[in-house]
Design an enzyme around this catalytic site. Structure first.
Site, PDB file in Angstrom:
ATOM      1  N   LYS A   1      36.873  41.898  53.406  1.00 42.86           N
ATOM      2  CA  LYS A   1      37.127  41.242  54.336  1.00 42.86           C
ATOM      3  C   LYS A   1      37.897  41.891  55.695  1.00 42.86           C
ATOM      4  CE  LYS A   1      37.357  36.445  54.661  1.00 42.86           C
ATOM      5  NZ  LYS A   1      36.342  35.304  54.129  1.00 42.86           N
TER       6      LYS A   1
ATOM      7  N   GLY B   1      40.931  17.648  55.269  1.00 47.81           N
ATOM      8  CA  GLY B   1      40.173  18.396  55.848  1.00 47.81           C
ATOM      9  C   GLY B   1      38.738  18.045  56.035  1.00 47.81           C
ATOM     10  N   VAL B   2      38.282  17.463  57.047  1.00 47.22           N
ATOM     11  CA  VAL B   2      37.027  17.167  57.372  1.00 47.22           C
ATOM     12  C   VAL B   2      36.171  17.898  58.533  1.00 47.22           C
ATOM     13  CG1 VAL B   2      37.392  14.733  56.233  1.00 47.22           C
ATOM     14  CG2 VAL B   2      37.711  14.892  58.654  1.00 47.22           C
ATOM     15  N   GLY B   3      36.061  18.927  57.983  1.00 44.83           N
ATOM     16  CA  GLY B   3      35.640  20.150  59.011  1.00 44.83           C
ATOM     17  C   GLY B   3      34.173  20.403  58.497  1.00 44.83           C
ATOM     18  N   HIS B   4      33.668  21.388  58.811  1.00 44.27           N
ATOM     19  CA  HIS B   4      32.209  21.443  58.414  1.00 44.27           C
ATOM     20  C   HIS B   4      31.896  21.470  56.829  1.00 44.27           C
ATOM     21  CE1 HIS B   4      32.558  24.385  62.200  1.00 44.27           C
ATOM     22  NE2 HIS B   4      31.333  23.738  62.263  1.00 44.27           N
ATOM     23  N   VAL B   5      32.628  22.073  55.915  1.00 42.14           N
ATOM     24  CA  VAL B   5      32.354  21.892  54.610  1.00 42.14           C
ATOM     25  C   VAL B   5      32.594  20.389  54.018  1.00 42.14           C
ATOM     26  CG1 VAL B   5      32.685  22.510  52.244  1.00 42.14           C
ATOM     27  CG2 VAL B   5      32.737  24.034  54.226  1.00 42.14           C
TER      28      VAL B   5
HETATM   29  P1  NAD Z   1      36.362  24.123  59.370  1.00 36.99           P
HETATM   30  O1  NAD Z   1      37.706  24.589  60.449  1.00 36.99           O
HETATM   31  O2  NAD Z   1      35.222  23.357  60.069  1.00 36.99           O
HETATM   32  O3  NAD Z   1      37.289  22.384  58.973  1.00 36.99           O
HETATM   33  C1  NAD Z   1      38.719  22.608  58.446  1.00 36.99           C
HETATM   34  C2  NAD Z   1      39.159  21.248  58.738  1.00 36.99           C
HETATM   35  O4  NAD Z   1      40.300  21.202  58.312  1.00 36.99           O
HETATM   36  C3  NAD Z   1      39.195  20.916  60.254  1.00 36.99           C
HETATM   37  O5  NAD Z   1      38.738  19.877  60.628  1.00 36.99           O
HETATM   38  C4  NAD Z   1      40.595  21.147  60.821  1.00 36.99           C
HETATM   39  O6  NAD Z   1      41.140  20.236  61.691  1.00 36.99           O
HETATM   40  C5  NAD Z   1      41.143  20.645  59.134  1.00 36.99           C
HETATM   41  N1  NAD Z   1      42.584  20.903  59.226  1.00 36.99           N
HETATM   42  C6  NAD Z   1      43.260  21.912  59.311  1.00 36.99           C
HETATM   43  N2  NAD Z   1      44.702  22.142  59.286  1.00 36.99           N
HETATM   44  C7  NAD Z   1      44.635  21.044  58.336  1.00 36.99           C
HETATM   45  C8  NAD Z   1      45.860  20.103  57.436  1.00 36.99           C
HETATM   46  N3  NAD Z   1      46.991  20.812  57.408  1.00 36.99           N
HETATM   47  N4  NAD Z   1      45.502  18.892  57.090  1.00 36.99           N
HETATM   48  C9  NAD Z   1      44.386  18.427  57.277  1.00 36.99           C
HETATM   49  N5  NAD Z   1      43.366  18.961  57.774  1.00 36.99           N
HETATM   50  C10 NAD Z   1      43.467  20.280  58.242  1.00 36.99           C
HETATM   51  O7  NAD Z   1      36.367  24.911  57.966  1.00 36.99           O
HETATM   52  P2  NAD Z   1      35.400  24.948  57.033  1.00 36.99           P
HETATM   53  O8  NAD Z   1      34.247  25.722  57.437  1.00 36.99           O
HETATM   54  O9  NAD Z   1      34.790  23.416  56.708  1.00 36.99           O
HETATM   55  O10 NAD Z   1      36.193  25.330  55.887  1.00 36.99           O
HETATM   56  C11 NAD Z   1      36.928  24.524  55.333  1.00 36.99           C
HETATM   57  C12 NAD Z   1      37.869  25.650  54.117  1.00 36.99           C
HETATM   58  O11 NAD Z   1      37.004  26.023  53.209  1.00 36.99           O
HETATM   59  C13 NAD Z   1      38.355  26.813  54.712  1.00 36.99           C
HETATM   60  O12 NAD Z   1      39.567  27.271  53.969  1.00 36.99           O
HETATM   61  C14 NAD Z   1      37.641  27.872  54.507  1.00 36.99           C
HETATM   62  O13 NAD Z   1      38.275  29.227  54.503  1.00 36.99           O
HETATM   63  C15 NAD Z   1      36.857  27.437  53.084  1.00 36.99           C
HETATM   64  N6  NAD Z   1      35.313  28.027  52.901  1.00 36.99           N
HETATM   65  C16 NAD Z   1      34.606  27.677  53.790  1.00 36.99           C
HETATM   66  C17 NAD Z   1      33.071  28.212  53.543  1.00 36.99           C
HETATM   67  C18 NAD Z   1      32.029  27.803  54.464  1.00 36.99           C
HETATM   68  O14 NAD Z   1      30.827  28.081  54.281  1.00 36.99           O
HETATM   69  N7  NAD Z   1      32.321  27.255  55.662  1.00 36.99           N
HETATM   70  C19 NAD Z   1      32.921  28.763  52.558  1.00 36.99           C
HETATM   71  C20 NAD Z   1      33.784  29.256  51.544  1.00 36.99           C
HETATM   72  C21 NAD Z   1      35.073  28.632  51.658  1.00 36.99           C
END
Ligand code: NAD
Length: 363
Positions: A89, A189-193
């Protein structure tokens, strides 16, 4: 986004030795202002692959701690998923909004190039596919490129699929059925995943309760999925069957663990347990089935790996589906050993590394 666990020895080499990292590279460039650290944890199974994160760390030690913790997680994620990859990383220290630019990224790419393929970078927090394109101008050791450039594209849908598989396996263990129909699921957390995960939950008619740091995002998702949006801290008190951490790490800690009413924890966030040794066993005592984070969120890495070895997204999805069986195996193993799932998963990953280490040593 940064969750620091204090290590016993706070010297630089003390920290590097704590989890037996192979190599740590400190990158500095006066002209571009680049300050980055590349952490290579273990390369027994293959080149260390893991994303680059840009973050405004409060101190250099905080950045070092983060990169060490994250790179170790990548080793386990690759090993348990059966990939021929090691764990690495990188972190770039700085404010992504004001300090990230082409020159800085290309300089970073040159440092990655100097490692001759021992470390392969990809996207992580505050990095985009466009940033990967800049890094690609300096080195071929980068994955997660846009599909238009022959890359594997956005890994989030595949991560969500694996998380969903892990959640179903954990549900089967806890409730006797993998069906999520009617189950109440708290998505943090309703981001990408998180969003792709909710598409699967919606198809199964699960009842979703959600929260997000951005209120408008939470309200929009609630409207789209017929879900209930709650406040950031309220998510821990919900009367739910499943808690799904999909935002930050370390959300299972001394302050939150006693508030959880769920029987299953399964989410995509990395490093969900603030302390593996304390909170892993405590979840078992509380009768909560914990699906190990690095096992069930491996879909994204599996997808990136498909880019490295030149296979299709469909192949990545087929492999990701196996997370259901892997999770079941780990949960059963933990139960048989009187251990906790995170520990059983780490042990399984370490066993694969140890056994293939022998193959390599006879080569
Ligand atoms: P993202 O940034 O698209 O979504 C994260 C969401 O969490 C955002 O909408 C953000 O506003 C919200 N958030 C931040 N702080 C918060 C809190 N205190 N309470 C509630 N919501 C909060 O990220 P992602 O790509 O969806 O990834 C989410 C998690 O999964 C991360 O921890 C990332 O490291 C992990 N992850 C992602 C992937 C991937 O393929 N994207 C793969 C493995 C692990």
């Amino acid at each position: 986004m940064v969750e620091i666990q204090t290590l016993a020895d706070t010297s630089v080499f003390g920290q590097i030795a704590e989890h037996q990292h192979e190599q740590v590279v400190f990158c500095h460039d006066h002209e571009t202002g680049l300050r980055a650290i590349i952490g290579i944890h273990n390369t027994v199974l293959g080149p260390a692959l893991g994303g680059t994160r840009m973050w405004h760390y409060a101190s250099d030690m905080e950045a070092l701690n983060d990169v060490l913790r994250l790179s170790r997680g990548m080793t386990y994620k690759a090993a348990i998923s059966g990939l021929n990859l090691g764990g690495g990383k990188a972190v770039i220290i700085g404010d992504a909004k004001t300090q990230k630019n082409e020159a800085l990224l290309r300089k970073f790419g040159r440092f990655v190039k100097n490692l001759n393929g021992k470390y392969i970078t990809a996207e992580d927090v505050n990095m985009t596919t466009k940033d990967m394109e800049y890094i690609r101008m300096e080195t071929k050791h980068v994955a997660g490129l846009p599909e238009s450039m022959g890359g594997s594209g956005d890994p989030s849908p595949v991560t969500a699929y694996g998380t969903y598989m892990g959640m179903k396996a954990a549900a089967k263990k806890a409730f006797g059925s993998e069906s999520l129909t009617g189950k109440r699921v708290a998505v943090q957390g309703v981001g990408h995943v998180g969003t792709y995960l909710m598409e699967y939950l919606q198809k199964e008619d699960a009842k979703i309760i959600l929260t997000d740091y951005y209120e408008d995002r939470a309200l929009e998702a609630a409207a789209r999925f017929g879900a209930v949006a709650v406040g950031l801290d309220e998510i821990y008190d919900q009367d739910v069957d499943i808690y799904s951490p999909c935002a930050l790490g370390a959300t299972i800690n001394d302050d939150t663990i006693g508030r959880l009413k769920c029987r299953v924890i399964a989410g995509c966030a990395n490093n969900q347990l603030q302390s593996e040794d304390i909170h892993g066993p405590e979840l078992v005592e509380r009768g909560i089935v914990y699906a190990p984070d690095f096992l069930i969120n491996a879909g994204g890495l599996i997808n990136v790996y498909s880019e490295v070895v030149g296979s299709s997204r469909q192949a990545a999805l087929t492999q990701t589906e196996k997370i259901f069986d892997f999770t079941t195996q780990v949960l059963n193993k933990a139960e048989q050993e009187g251990s906790h799932p995170q520990k059983a998963a780490i042990r399984q990953a370490e066993e694969r590394i140890a056994s293939l280490g022998k193959v390599k040593s006879t080569y």
